[in-house]
Design a protein around this motif. Structure first.
Motif, PDB file in Angstrom:
ATOM      1  N   LYS A 103       0.826  -1.212   0.000  1.00  0.00           N
ATOM      2  CA  LYS A 103       0.000   0.000   0.000  1.00  0.00           C
ATOM      3  C   LYS A 103       0.858   1.259   0.000  1.00  0.00           C
ATOM      4  CE  LYS A 103      -1.931  -1.190   3.859  1.00  0.00           C
ATOM      5  NZ  LYS A 103      -1.179  -2.437   4.057  1.00  0.00           N
ATOM      6  N   SER A 104       1.883   1.258   0.862  1.00  0.00           N
ATOM      7  CA  SER A 104       2.743   2.445   0.936  1.00  0.00           C
ATOM      8  C   SER A 104       3.505   2.613  -0.375  1.00  0.00           C
ATOM      9  CB  SER A 104       3.723   2.323   2.098  1.00  0.00           C
ATOM     10  OG  SER A 104       3.024   2.100   3.295  1.00  0.00           O
ATOM     11  N   THR A 105       3.930   1.501  -0.949  1.00  0.00           N
ATOM     12  CA  THR A 105       4.657   1.560  -2.217  1.00  0.00           C
ATOM     13  C   THR A 105       3.775   2.154  -3.307  1.00  0.00           C
ATOM     14  OG1 THR A 105       5.826  -0.438  -1.533  1.00  0.00           O
ATOM     15  CG2 THR A 105       5.990   0.177  -3.849  1.00  0.00           C
ATOM     16  N   LEU A 106       2.561   1.651  -3.419  1.00  0.00           N
ATOM     17  CA  LEU A 106       1.654   2.113  -4.470  1.00  0.00           C
ATOM     18  C   LEU A 106       1.329   3.603  -4.307  1.00  0.00           C
ATOM     19  CD1 LEU A 106      -0.121   1.062  -6.874  1.00  0.00           C
ATOM     20  CD2 LEU A 106      -2.003   0.923  -5.243  1.00  0.00           C
ATOM     21  N   MET A 268       5.139  -7.212  -7.681  1.00  0.00           N
ATOM     22  CA  MET A 268       6.095  -6.515  -6.808  1.00  0.00           C
ATOM     23  C   MET A 268       7.498  -6.833  -7.276  1.00  0.00           C
ATOM     24  SD  MET A 268       6.537  -4.401  -4.366  1.00  0.00           S
ATOM     25  CE  MET A 268       5.456  -4.122  -2.979  1.00  0.00           C
ATOM     26  N   ARG A 269       8.224  -5.791  -7.652  1.00  0.00           N
ATOM     27  CA  ARG A 269       9.597  -5.992  -8.121  1.00  0.00           C
ATOM     28  C   ARG A 269      10.567  -5.280  -7.202  1.00  0.00           C
ATOM     29  NH1 ARG A 269       9.139  -4.829 -14.356  1.00  0.00           N
ATOM     30  NH2 ARG A 269       7.715  -6.496 -14.963  1.00  0.00           N
ATOM     31  N   GLU A 270      11.831  -5.364  -7.530  1.00  0.00           N
ATOM     32  CA  GLU A 270      12.872  -4.699  -6.736  1.00  0.00           C
ATOM     33  C   GLU A 270      12.666  -3.183  -6.752  1.00  0.00           C
ATOM     34  OE1 GLU A 270      15.232  -4.873  -4.158  1.00  0.00           O
ATOM     35  OE2 GLU A 270      14.242  -6.756  -4.618  1.00  0.00           O
ATOM     36  N   GLN A 271      12.188  -2.642  -7.875  1.00  0.00           N
ATOM     37  CA  GLN A 271      11.980  -1.195  -7.973  1.00  0.00           C
ATOM     38  C   GLN A 271      10.503  -0.819  -7.879  1.00  0.00           C
ATOM     39  OE1 GLN A 271      14.192  -2.497 -10.495  1.00  0.00           O
ATOM     40  NE2 GLN A 271      15.879  -1.931  -9.142  1.00  0.00           N
ATOM     41  N   GLY A 272       9.778  -1.467  -6.991  1.00  0.00           N
ATOM     42  CA  GLY A 272       8.392  -1.082  -6.788  1.00  0.00           C
ATOM     43  C   GLY A 272       7.422  -1.950  -7.559  1.00  0.00           C
ATOM     44  N   LEU A 273       6.189  -1.463  -7.638  1.00  0.00           N
ATOM     45  CA  LEU A 273       5.126  -2.243  -8.266  1.00  0.00           C
ATOM     46  C   LEU A 273       5.094  -1.979  -9.759  1.00  0.00           C
ATOM     47  CD1 LEU A 273       2.535  -1.485  -5.522  1.00  0.00           C
ATOM     48  CD2 LEU A 273       3.124  -3.804  -6.231  1.00  0.00           C
TER      49      LEU A 273
HETATM   50  P1  TYD Z   1       4.904  -1.710   1.621  1.00  0.00           P
HETATM   51  O1  TYD Z   1       4.493  -0.763   0.549  1.00  0.00           O
HETATM   52  O2  TYD Z   1       5.669  -1.136   2.752  1.00  0.00           O
HETATM   53  O3  TYD Z   1       3.613  -2.480   2.190  1.00  0.00           O
HETATM   54  P2  TYD Z   1       2.387  -1.929   3.097  1.00  0.00           P
HETATM   55  O4  TYD Z   1       2.441  -0.461   3.135  1.00  0.00           O
HETATM   56  O5  TYD Z   1       1.151  -2.462   2.437  1.00  0.00           O
HETATM   57  O6  TYD Z   1       2.552  -2.548   4.452  1.00  0.00           O
HETATM   58  O7  TYD Z   1       5.772  -2.860   0.903  1.00  0.00           O
HETATM   59  C1  TYD Z   1       5.767  -4.152   1.349  1.00  0.00           C
HETATM   60  C2  TYD Z   1       6.831  -5.058   0.817  1.00  0.00           C
HETATM   61  O8  TYD Z   1       7.198  -4.828  -0.513  1.00  0.00           O
HETATM   62  C3  TYD Z   1       8.084  -4.970   1.624  1.00  0.00           C
HETATM   63  O9  TYD Z   1       8.181  -6.175   2.351  1.00  0.00           O
HETATM   64  C4  TYD Z   1       9.209  -4.866   0.684  1.00  0.00           C
HETATM   65  C5  TYD Z   1       8.580  -5.077  -0.678  1.00  0.00           C
HETATM   66  N1  TYD Z   1       9.113  -4.158  -1.686  1.00  0.00           N
HETATM   67  C6  TYD Z   1       9.698  -4.667  -2.832  1.00  0.00           C
HETATM   68  O10 TYD Z   1       9.807  -5.885  -3.019  1.00  0.00           O
HETATM   69  N2  TYD Z   1      10.150  -3.804  -3.799  1.00  0.00           N
HETATM   70  C7  TYD Z   1      10.049  -2.452  -3.644  1.00  0.00           C
HETATM   71  O11 TYD Z   1      10.473  -1.698  -4.523  1.00  0.00           O
HETATM   72  C8  TYD Z   1       9.446  -1.937  -2.444  1.00  0.00           C
HETATM   73  C9  TYD Z   1       9.327  -0.469  -2.222  1.00  0.00           C
HETATM   74  C10 TYD Z   1       8.986  -2.827  -1.510  1.00  0.00           C
END
Ligand code: TYD
Ligand code: MG
Length: 450
Positions: A103-106, A268-273
């Motif tokens: 959620k925070s990532t998105l 979900m990738r290394e550089q975000g969604l």
């Molecule tokens: P996050 O957005 O913090 O989740 P929420 O806000 O819903 O709790 O992200 C959760 C997971 O995503 C975290 O365990 C690490 C992974 N992640 C990646 O694999 N790649 C990325 O680029 C980012 C930002 C996070």
């Protein structure tokens, strides 16, 4: 000083009651009523004394002017689509999902794109420190680092900043962490969550700020506490998937400015969604074609999606044996197994049964029944479907019949598009017994294979 009156609020439906009840009089759930102090009555303000002058006149609907709703593109196509074309200025969107789903990532990515397009934005975090958010943003690229951040949990401070900054879009991460000092209850309680959302909505409406409220979801999948918010906000989005898996789906449960039928698929990738636009092609391509695997032609709202459903049937030491499923409704699994045994001659008896939707996608529609049944039949008999991968969809009735489900043509079209030649469905097999025979043959073929 008189003690502030006490009220009880249901943490499931938000119903308030002057007395405590074991069972909520609103939704009937047990032990959900929690004690809260009633909020002090506000003086003046928006709900102050009655307006002077004549009352306003109601207008016939035909004379109501319809304005085209302007939209803010978040730069994330799948998110914009689920929202109905982007964020609506002044609106409130609730984004629910379990911890770690992204959620925070998105939301950080969305604000990053908006900031990159020259829009003022604000990211309020009551959950993580500014430094933690920066670390995430570093993975998401330069645009995400442009987003102004405020690590704060006091509602009045946040409202002050919102009024001063008047951003075009703002994220509150999460709504359960903010609290108003005017209320005695702890952050995340029904009263606090309702207060936080309604006061933010007031300010946002006035400044035309589009607000994304992030909310946590309980184990059972309901929005914890903020379920009361579903009525207050314009749009409720649910972010789903398995935390350890790659794929996530985003769907609208409520949308005042668009349909609730659209689903976005992300990875979900290394550089975000990243948006997944070719989800069906990937899932069919990755399907194993081994015994226990079928491809379900599912409908995710109005979008057809092909997913692989896998089953494993194995001898069990446990009484009762295990029935485990991921990505599907557990109760449906029990029903499907019962009908398979009773009406289709595929008994799993005391064996453990595992069923899984590959990739971490969650499917919540009746059309999934047949895929579960055929995957289990194929696993129980130890033979691959013919042909493999085999496409299927359909609901199973208690008397062993196959029942039609919505949008058969769109499911068939999607299956044909990705090379599934044979589809087993209510149109090709009236009963589950016949569907099983079409997919894995009768007992004769099984006996030969064994
Ligand atoms: P996050 O957005 O913090 O989740 P929420 O806000 O819903 O709790 O992200 C959760 C997971 O995503 C975290 O365990 C690490 C992974 N992640 C990646 O694999 N790649 C990325 O680029 C980012 C930002 C996070
Ligand atoms: Mg988070």
């Amino acid at each position: 000083m008189p003690r502030p009156a006490t009220i009880f609020s249901c943490s499931a439906c938000g119903r308030q009651s002057p007395k405590w009840h074991g069972q909520c009089p609103g939704c009937g759930d047990w032990n959900t009523l929690v004690e809260e102090r009633a909020p002090a009555a506000r003086t003046g303000g928006a709900r102050g004394p009655d307006r002077a002058g004549p009352p306003p006149r109601p207008v016939p609907l035909r004379d109501v002017a319809v304005e085209r709703v302007p939209r803010l593109s978040t730069g994330i196509g799948e998110l914009d689509r689920v929202l109905g074309g982007g964020l609506v200025p002044g609106s409130l969107v609730l984004l629910g999902g379990s911890p770690g789903i992204g959620k925070s990532t998105l939301t950080n990515m969305a604000l990053g794109h908006l900031a990159g397009a020259g829009r003022p934005t604000l990211y309020v975090s009551g959950e993580e420190s500014a430094a933690q958010i920066r670390l995430r943003a570093e993975r998401l690229g330069a645009a995400a680092l442009e987003v102004p951040v405020l690590a704060e949990t006091d509602l009045d401070t946040v409202l002050g900043v919102l009024r001063a900054e008047q951003p075009a879009a703002c994220v509150i991460d999460s709504v359960q962490t903010l609290s108003s000092a005017a209320l005695d209850s702890a952050p995340g309680t029904v009263a606090q969550v309702r207060e936080v959302a309604s006061r933010i909505a007031d300010v946002a409406k006035r400044s035309g700020t589009a607000v994304l409220l992030v909310g946590h979801v309980t184990k059972e999948g309901a929005l914890a506490g903020p379920r009361v918010l579903e009525h207050l906000v314009d749009c409720v989005l649910q972010f789903e998937g398995e935390r350890e898996r790659t794929y996530r789906t985003l769907r609208a449960l409520k949308n005042r400015f668009g349909s609730t039928n659209d689903v976005g698929v992300f990875e979900m990738r290394e550089q975000g969604l990243a948006e997944v636009l070719d989800a069906s092609a990937r899932f069919v391509g990755e399907a194993t074609r081994a015994p226990g695997s079928v491809v379900l032609a599912a409908m995710e709202g109005s979008r057809p999606l092909l997913v692989e459903v896998q089953a494993l049937v194995s001898p069990s030491e446990l009484v009762p044996p295990r029935r485990v499923c991921t990505g599907l409704d557990r109760n449906r699994l029990a029903l499907v197994l019962a009908v398979l045994g009773r009406h289709a001659g595929v008994g799993v008896g005391a064996a453990d049964v595992f069923v899984n939707v590959v990739g971490g996608v969650r499917i919540d529609e009746p059309g999934a029944d047949l895929a579960v049944a055929l995957a289990v039949a194929s696993a129980a008999r130890g033979v691959a479907t013919e042909p493999a991968p085999l496409g299927c969809y359909g609901e199973i009735g208690l008397t062993g019949e196959l029942r039609s489900v919505g949008h058969p043509e769109r499911r068939e079209e999607e299956a044909a598009k990705f090379g599934l030649r044979t589809i087993v469905s209510p149109a090709t097999a009236p009963t589950l017994r016949e569907a099983v025979r079409a997919a894995v043959g009768g007992r004769e073929r099984t006996a030969r294979a064994a």
